[in-house]
Write a protein that holds these residues in place. Sequence first.
Motif, short mmCIF file in Angstrom:
data_model
loop_
_atom_site.label_atom_id
_atom_site.label_comp_id
_atom_site.label_asym_id
_atom_site.label_seq_id
_atom_site.Cartn_x
_atom_site.Cartn_y
_atom_site.Cartn_z
N ALA A 47 103.86 84.33 17.42
CA ALA A 47 102.57 85.02 17.33
C ALA A 47 102.54 86.26 18.22
O ALA A 47 101.84 87.22 17.91
CB ALA A 47 101.44 84.06 17.72
N GLN A 48 103.30 86.25 19.30
CA GLN A 48 103.33 87.40 20.20
C GLN A 48 104.15 88.55 19.63
O GLN A 48 103.88 89.70 19.91
CB GLN A 48 103.93 87.01 21.55
CG GLN A 48 103.04 86.13 22.36
CD GLN A 48 103.71 85.65 23.63
OE1 GLN A 48 104.88 85.94 23.87
NE2 GLN A 48 102.98 84.92 24.44
N ALA A 49 105.14 88.27 18.83
CA ALA A 49 106.06 89.29 18.33
C ALA A 49 105.35 90.40 17.56
O ALA A 49 105.61 91.57 17.83
CB ALA A 49 107.14 88.64 17.48
N PRO A 50 104.47 90.10 16.60
CA PRO A 50 103.82 91.20 15.87
C PRO A 50 102.97 92.09 16.78
O PRO A 50 102.92 93.29 16.59
CB PRO A 50 102.95 90.49 14.84
CG PRO A 50 103.57 89.17 14.67
CD PRO A 50 104.16 88.82 16.01
N ARG A 51 102.32 91.51 17.76
CA ARG A 51 101.49 92.30 18.66
C ARG A 51 102.35 93.28 19.44
O ARG A 51 101.97 94.42 19.65
CB ARG A 51 100.73 91.40 19.63
CG ARG A 51 99.55 90.74 18.99
CD ARG A 51 98.71 90.06 20.02
NE ARG A 51 98.50 88.72 19.56
CZ ARG A 51 98.46 87.66 20.30
NH1 ARG A 51 98.62 87.75 21.58
NH2 ARG A 51 98.26 86.48 19.79
N ARG A 52 103.49 92.82 19.89
CA ARG A 52 104.37 93.70 20.66
C ARG A 52 104.88 94.84 19.81
O ARG A 52 104.93 95.98 20.26
CB ARG A 52 105.53 92.90 21.25
CG ARG A 52 105.09 92.01 22.38
CD ARG A 52 106.27 91.32 23.01
NE ARG A 52 105.80 90.46 24.08
CZ ARG A 52 106.48 89.48 24.60
NH1 ARG A 52 107.70 89.24 24.17
NH2 ARG A 52 105.99 88.74 25.56
N SER A 53 105.29 94.55 18.58
CA SER A 53 105.80 95.61 17.72
C SER A 53 104.68 96.57 17.34
O SER A 53 104.91 97.77 17.25
CB SER A 53 106.49 95.04 16.48
OG SER A 53 105.57 94.30 15.72
N PHE A 54 103.48 96.05 17.13
CA PHE A 54 102.35 96.91 16.81
C PHE A 54 102.02 97.81 18.00
O PHE A 54 101.80 99.01 17.84
CB PHE A 54 101.13 96.07 16.43
CG PHE A 54 99.93 96.90 16.09
CD1 PHE A 54 99.86 97.58 14.89
CD2 PHE A 54 98.87 97.01 16.98
CE1 PHE A 54 98.76 98.36 14.58
CE2 PHE A 54 97.77 97.79 16.67
CZ PHE A 54 97.71 98.46 15.47
N ALA A 55 102.02 97.23 19.20
CA ALA A 55 101.74 98.01 20.40
C ALA A 55 102.80 99.09 20.60
O ALA A 55 102.48 100.22 20.98
CB ALA A 55 101.68 97.10 21.63
N SER A 56 104.05 98.77 20.31
CA SER A 56 105.12 99.75 20.41
C SER A 56 104.93 100.88 19.41
O SER A 56 105.16 102.05 19.72
CB SER A 56 106.48 99.09 20.18
OG SER A 56 106.72 98.14 21.18
N ALA A 57 104.50 100.53 18.21
CA ALA A 57 104.27 101.54 17.18
C ALA A 57 103.12 102.46 17.58
O ALA A 57 103.19 103.68 17.39
CB ALA A 57 103.98 100.87 15.84
N VAL A 58 102.06 101.90 18.13
CA VAL A 58 100.92 102.70 18.58
C VAL A 58 101.36 103.64 19.70
O VAL A 58 101.00 104.82 19.72
CB VAL A 58 99.74 101.80 19.03
CG1 VAL A 58 98.68 102.60 19.74
CG2 VAL A 58 99.16 101.07 17.84
#
Length: 74
Positions: A47-58
């Motif tokens: 569940a943490q993985a998508p948030r991290r990749s989204f935060a990196s993209a932002v």
Amino acid sequence: MNKELREFRRLERVCLEQAALSTMDLARSGLLKVADDCRMAAEAIEAQAPRRSFASAVQALKLALTATRASNRH
């Protein structure tokens, strides 16, 4: 993180296999509880993985916009 995820999934699988082989109710119950805990830990990591990749993209988008604005000023 990926290593932790694989390890929790492996431990879950081992506990489930051992529980299936266990002849004692108490041992089976304990192994199933540990397998459940491992499953929940793995799901939390997933569940943490998508948030991290989204935060990196932002963050990358912010940097790109900042660079574009700076180059337009010159």
